[in-house]
Structures are given as structure tokens and as C-alpha cells.
Motif scaffolding. Structure first.
Motif, PDB file in Angstrom:
ATOM      1  N   ASP A 185       0.866  -1.183   0.000  1.00  0.00           N
ATOM      2  CA  ASP A 185       0.000   0.000   0.000  1.00  0.00           C
ATOM      3  C   ASP A 185       0.897   1.226   0.000  1.00  0.00           C
ATOM      4  OD1 ASP A 185      -2.790   1.069   2.155  1.00  0.00           O
ATOM      5  OD2 ASP A 185      -1.840   1.985   0.416  1.00  0.00           O
ATOM      6  N   THR A 220       3.710   0.380   2.761  1.00  0.00           N
ATOM      7  CA  THR A 220       3.713  -0.849   3.562  1.00  0.00           C
ATOM      8  C   THR A 220       3.822  -1.990   2.556  1.00  0.00           C
ATOM      9  OG1 THR A 220       1.330  -1.255   3.498  1.00  0.00           O
ATOM     10  CG2 THR A 220       2.147   0.256   5.200  1.00  0.00           C
ATOM     11  N   GLY A 279       5.643  -3.022   7.996  1.00  0.00           N
ATOM     12  CA  GLY A 279       4.540  -2.163   8.422  1.00  0.00           C
ATOM     13  C   GLY A 279       3.187  -2.523   7.841  1.00  0.00           C
ATOM     14  N   HIS A 280       3.078  -3.719   7.260  1.00  0.00           N
ATOM     15  CA  HIS A 280       1.829  -4.056   6.586  1.00  0.00           C
ATOM     16  C   HIS A 280       0.800  -4.646   7.561  1.00  0.00           C
ATOM     17  CE1 HIS A 280      -0.310  -4.356   2.836  1.00  0.00           C
ATOM     18  NE2 HIS A 280      -0.696  -5.569   3.168  1.00  0.00           N
ATOM     19  N   THR A 281      -0.437  -4.754   7.108  1.00  0.00           N
ATOM     20  CA  THR A 281      -1.500  -5.335   7.943  1.00  0.00           C
ATOM     21  C   THR A 281      -1.184  -6.794   8.264  1.00  0.00           C
ATOM     22  OG1 THR A 281      -2.684  -5.840   5.894  1.00  0.00           O
ATOM     23  CG2 THR A 281      -3.341  -3.845   7.065  1.00  0.00           C
ATOM     24  N   ARG A 282      -1.842  -7.294   9.313  1.00  0.00           N
ATOM     25  CA  ARG A 282      -1.533  -8.660   9.779  1.00  0.00           C
ATOM     26  C   ARG A 282      -2.128  -9.683   8.823  1.00  0.00           C
ATOM     27  NH1 ARG A 282      -2.953  -6.025  14.909  1.00  0.00           N
ATOM     28  NH2 ARG A 282      -0.959  -5.401  15.779  1.00  0.00           N
ATOM     29  N   PRO A 305       6.785  -6.495  13.693  1.00  0.00           N
ATOM     30  CA  PRO A 305       6.474  -5.188  13.105  1.00  0.00           C
ATOM     31  C   PRO A 305       7.745  -4.452  12.710  1.00  0.00           C
ATOM     32  CG  PRO A 305       6.211  -5.127  15.498  1.00  0.00           C
ATOM     33  CD  PRO A 305       6.623  -6.512  15.151  1.00  0.00           C
ATOM     34  N   ILE A 312       7.776   0.788   8.081  1.00  0.00           N
ATOM     35  CA  ILE A 312       7.288   0.952   6.706  1.00  0.00           C
ATOM     36  C   ILE A 312       8.420   1.482   5.835  1.00  0.00           C
ATOM     37  CG2 ILE A 312       4.889   1.304   7.366  1.00  0.00           C
ATOM     38  CD1 ILE A 312       5.216   4.267   7.074  1.00  0.00           C
ATOM     39  N   ASP A 321      -5.167  -2.216   4.145  1.00  0.00           N
ATOM     40  CA  ASP A 321      -5.999  -1.709   5.249  1.00  0.00           C
ATOM     41  C   ASP A 321      -7.375  -1.197   4.790  1.00  0.00           C
ATOM     42  OD1 ASP A 321      -4.170   1.459   5.705  1.00  0.00           O
ATOM     43  OD2 ASP A 321      -5.263   0.641   4.006  1.00  0.00           O
ATOM     44  N   GLU A 355     -10.194  -1.321   7.618  1.00  0.00           N
ATOM     45  CA  GLU A 355     -10.616   0.039   7.956  1.00  0.00           C
ATOM     46  C   GLU A 355     -11.866   0.467   7.193  1.00  0.00           C
ATOM     47  OE1 GLU A 355      -7.281   2.703   7.869  1.00  0.00           O
ATOM     48  OE2 GLU A 355      -6.213   1.511   9.359  1.00  0.00           O
ATOM     49  N   GLU A 390      -9.985  -6.339  12.359  1.00  0.00           N
ATOM     50  CA  GLU A 390      -9.240  -7.586  12.184  1.00  0.00           C
ATOM     51  C   GLU A 390     -10.025  -8.778  12.725  1.00  0.00           C
ATOM     52  OE1 GLU A 390      -5.570  -6.730  14.221  1.00  0.00           O
ATOM     53  OE2 GLU A 390      -4.556  -6.227  12.348  1.00  0.00           O
TER      54      GLU A 390
END
Lengths: 430, 100
Positions: free
Chosen positions: A252, A303, A322-325, A337, A340, A367, A371, A382
Motif C-alpha cells: 500500500d 507498507t 509495516g503491513h497489515t496482519r 512489526p 514501513i 488496510d 478500515e 481484524e
């Protein structure tokens, strides 16, 4: 055919101008040429004398009566070049011939010597003189000199004034529009066109950067989907099978528009190219980090989740920036973590590993998924995503899983607008 | 979204409450514009009442931090809400922003 604002305005101005000119010509045509009677009082006296004379000498009803009356009036009128009307006591016109039988509607007859304003009247063919006479018991009565010139003069002056004001107003509007409104409209249109052009370019770039055809391997299945907002964003997904290793990335890029699309394309094609030459995931992340850090003009961060599945050993190696899980086997993958990309050129990225087995599914997303918000501004989150993933049938294809997730999010959002791009990649070990 | 800015002993205290999302981010950006121009400014942020921060807003914060650092200043987050801390942790920005 597209007409520019200036041309459209000129056409409109010409049409309105033509209308005003037509109105002017029409009103001039309709208004009468009436010459002034200079000596109204004298005429009145003369005509009254005639009237008295007629009354005393002729009987009403006598055809000559009318003819005499008419002739006399006409004679009096000729010198001053005005026309006349004769009407009887009921208001029906006797003469001239072309007006014979018409009822004259007059609200009032204004004596010429008074200052009272003219009232609206239907007077056709007559300029100023009206004689009215009565039978037989009353003497001929000069109703008055009705000066149609005044009427039409008033009306003419009124029309002329109105048209003058209209023309002035029109001229002023023309200037205001030409120097202020039209340039403003042109600026807005130019900005809109530029934005549309940029959007088109960004969409083309995005098209090229995303994988469209997924690898076909008996050991794994891959699919991914992107649902972009109206404005092109910076979500990436890409995958490539190199030998027995399936490389994939989901990312992203912060920001939107053509610049973000360009950076996204740069990252995506760098990864695609490097993995074919044996680059390590940590090395790749370092290279992309440097790419963004060394070009501060981009002012962009990213990310990234880079992964590589060894299809022989079924080991997944991954590097997260830094990306989403990531979801794996019904729960979240243990992801360290890490910073980014694009912040600190010296950051040291490391990779992690996990063992996969047949039937495992990996879901990597941006995200825009977690989000997403509903009408009450509640996040999808999540936990909801994990719970949703646990309900997916084992036999569901990756493509179906991705589409189903998009549908679920759309239904969750309801009438709330989409607030970010959504990218989802699903990998299934067969 | 509410922003308060005050100066105490050469330190600029910036607190943000509410949410920093696509709608409120432009307002935030405008408010901190003067800070971007300050030289060697020390900025401390209180995000304890901030419940959400979007990636765009993060980008604005990162830009602010970088600009302040380039001019000899600093940006640190002294207080943060759990939800925003989660985002900062996930993006690896906790170490950059948060003072130990």
C-alpha cells in the motif's frame, strides 16, 4: 461536439442581443408617428365652433350630417397633418371608413390642455382627434383632443427606457461574464480535464503493475483482486512463479493519483524483475526502501508484505514492512512489526519463516479491508475478518474467497462510501 | 477532530483528539502548516484522545517529523491511545515517534 465556454457564451450573448434588437425594431414599428399639435387650444376652439354650428344647422340622423362632420374635421385636420376619429355616443366609430363599426375602447379622454397622464386605449389609425356627438337633444360635443402621440410617446418612451436599461444591463453582464465568470469557468474545466487525464494515466499504470494472470501450479492456487476508489490509489499486488518458488507481494503506497501509481508501478516491477534473479526477500525490501528514501521528492511511504512459498518444502518465508496482519490457517501470522518502507534508509529488515501444509490458506490484504466503515462508522476490523475467514469452506477457490470478501465488505459498508482502495490476495496450498 | 497548539518553555505542545481520517486530515494539515516552517522546533504530541489515524494522516505526521528533524527540531509522541498505538506498532513507527 464540445463547445468552449467562451464560444457558448458568445452564442448566448448573440441570441439575447438579437432578441433585444428585435424587440426594439418591433416597438418602433408599432409606435406611431404622431406630429405634435402645437395649437391645441386654438383647434379646440375652432372645433367647438364647428360643433355648435353643426348642431344648430343639421339634424342628427341626416346622412349629410355625418359627412359634413367628417369633412369639417378632416379639413381642420389636414393642415396639421393628423388624422381623426368620429364616433357616436355609444362609442362606435363612424369614420374613417376603415374603422367603421369598431367600438372604441377608451378609459378616459384626456383633454390636451390638462396634465393628466394618458391612459391605455385602443386607438387605431387615429392620431389625435376625437369628436363625439349626441342625438338629437344634446348639442355636438367635442369630446376632446386625444393626443395619441402622448400615449404612444409615453409608451414609446417607456419602452425605449426599458430597452435602454435592458441593453445597459446586458452590456454590463457581458463584461462581467467575459472578464470574470468565463475565465473562472475555463480554469475549473481545465483543472477537471487535467484531473481526468491524470486519472486515466494512473489507471493505465495500475493496470500494468498488477498481476492479471496467476500462476497455474498443481501445488498451489493464487488469486487476487483490487477494488479501487474513484481516485487511483497505491495498492499493489503481484505474484510470480520462479522455478519452484512462488513469490508474492501485497503493498500500500501512501497517497493517491498518478504519482502514487507511478511509485507503485516502480516497486511492483522492481520486485517482479529481481525475484527472477535470485534476490532475497530482505535484500528486496532493503532495495525498495533505498529507492524511496533516496528519492525524497516522492515523499511517499509504503507498507509491504513480501512472501515466498517453496512449493517443494511448503515453507513460507516472509518479510513484513509495516503491513497489515496476514491471516494464515484461520489466525494471524506472527509478523514482526518492521518499519514501513521509505522512512529510514538504514533500517535493517529481516525475514521470518513458517511451515505450511496442504489445505492452508494465506490471506494478505491492505488496510482498505479492516478500515472499511459502516454507516455508524464502525470498523470492519481484524477480528471480524478473522472470524469471517474461519467460516470459508475449505473447498472454496481463492478467486471465490477474494470476491466473497469484497462482497462482504460492500454489504457491511451499506450506504457508507468506500474510503480506501481494497486489495486482497489469497493463496491456497493444494 | 480537535487540535490544540500551545507553546511552553520552547516546546510546542500539539494535542489531537477525535479521528484523523480522509475528511479531517486536510484540516489537520492546514493547522500544522506553520510548524512545518519553524526552524529547530521541538514538538510534543498528545494523541491520548485520538481514536483513529489513517495512512494519509500518518504520512502527514511523518512528513512533519522529517521536516522538523531536517531543521534541527524533533517530533515525539508523549501520550497515545491504545488503538493508535496499535497502528504505530504495526507500521514500525512506534520507535520513531514515541519517547521512552
Amino acid at each position: 461536439m464540445r463547445i468552449s465556454p467562451r464560444r457558448a457564451f458568445l452564442l448566448l450573448a448573440a441570441a439575447v442581443g438579437l432578441l433585444i434588437v428585435s424587440l426594439s425594431v418591433f416597438s418602433v414599428y408599432k409606435s406611431r408617428k404622431v406630429s405634435l399639435l402645437n395649437e391645441y387650444e386654438n383647434l379646440m376652439e375652432d372645433l367647438q365652433i364647428i360643433a355648435d354650428d353643426i348642431s344648430s344647422n343639421l339634424d342628427a340622423g341626416d346622412p349629410e350630417y355625418y359627412s359634413f362632420l367628417e369633412t369639417t374635421a378632416k379639413v381642420q385636420a389636414e393642415g396639421e397633418n393628423f388624422s381623426y376619429l368620429l364616433m357616436d355616443s355609444t362609442g362606435v366609430v363612424i369614420s374613417p371608413e376603415f374603422m367603421h363599426g369598431k367600438k372604441l375602447v377608451m378609459k378616459d379622454i384626456r383633454p390636451v390642455e390638462t396634465e393628466t397622464p394618458a391612459y391605455l386605449a385602443e386607438v387605431w389609425g387615429a392620431d389625435c382627434l376625437v369628436l363625439r356627438y349626441h342625438f338629437p337633444d344634446r348639442p355636438l360635443e367635442l369630446a376632446g383632443v386625444y393626443d395619441v402621440k402622448y400615449l404612444f410617446a409615453d409608451v414609446r418612451y417607456t419602452i425605449a427606457s426599458f430597452l435602454l436599461v435592458l441593453a445597459l444591463f446586458f452590456g454590463l453582464m457581458l463584461l462581467v461574464f467575459w472578464f470574470f465568470v468565463i475565465p473562472a469557468v475555463e480554469r475549473i474545466m481545465a483543472r477537471k480535464e487535467q484531473a481526468e487525464r491524470e486519472l486515466m494515466i494512473a489507471r493505465e499504470i495500475q493496470e500494468k503493475a498488477l498481476t492479471r494472470e496467476f500462476p497455474d501450479d498443481p501445488h498451489c492456487e493464487v488469486s487476487a483482486v483490487l477494488r479501487a476508489m474513484k481516485e487511483v490509489g497505491g495498492d499493489i499486488y503481484r505474484c510470480r512463479l520462479v522455478g519452484r518458488k512462488l513469490y508474492f507481494v501485497v503493498g500500500d503506497v501512501s497517497d493517491k493519483g498518478a504519482a502514487a501509481a507511478f511509485v507503485m508501478f516502480l516497486i511492483s516491477s522492481t520486485i517482479h524483475s529481481r525475484v527472477g534473479h535470485g534476490a532475497t526477500l530482505a535484500g528486496l525490501m532493503k532495495e525498495i526502501n533505498r529507492l524511496l528514501c533516496d528519492n525524497p521528492d516522492y515523499e511517499m511511504f509504503c507498507t509491504l508484505f513480501l512472501g515466498a512459498v517453496d512449493l517443494d518444502t511448503l515453507e513460507l518465508e516472509y518479510c513484513n514492512a509495516g503491513h497489515t496482519r496476514t491471516l494464515f490457517d484461520g489466525d494471524f501470522l506472527a509478523q514482526d512489526p518492521q518499519l514501513i518502507v521509505g522512512i529510514d534508509s538504514g533500517f535493517h529488515y529481516h525475514t521470518q519463516r513458517v511451515q505450511l501444509k496442504s489445505g492452508d490458506r494465506i490471506l494478505v490484504y491492505t488496510d482498505g479491508v479492516t478500515e472499511a466503515r459502516d454507516e455508524n462508522r464502525v470498523f470492519f476490523g481484524e477480528k471480524r475478518l478473522r472470524d469471517w475467514m474461519q467460516t470459508r469452506p475449505a473447498a472454496e477457490s481463492c478467486a471465490a474467497t477474494c470476491e466473497a470478501l469484497l462482497d462482504t465488505i460492500a454489504r457491511f459498508r451499506g450506504k457508507a462510501p468506500q474510503n480506501d482502495d481494497i486489495a486482497v490476495m489469497c493463496i491456497k496450498i493444494l | 477532530m480537535k487540535i490544540t497548539l500551545e507553546e511552553q518553555n520552547d516546546v510546542i505542545l500539539l494535542s489531537v483528539s477525535g479521528e484523523l481520517d480522509a475528511d479531517t486530515c486536510p484540516v489537520f494539515q492546514k493547522e500544522i502548516e506553520p510548524l512545518m516552517e519553524r526552524k529547530a522546533a521541538k514538538v510534543e504530541m498528545d494523541l491520548s484522545k485520538l481514536t483513529y489515524i489513517s495512512s494519509k494522516a500518518l504520512r502527514v505526521l511523518i512528513s512533519l517529523m522529517q521536516r522538523l528533524m531536517d531543521s534541527g527540531g524533533s517530533l515525539t509522541v508523549t501520550k497515545v491511545s491504545p488503538s493508535v498505538l496499535d497502528i504505530l506498532d504495526m507500521t514500525g513507527l512506534s520507535r520513531s515517534f514515541i519517547k521512552d
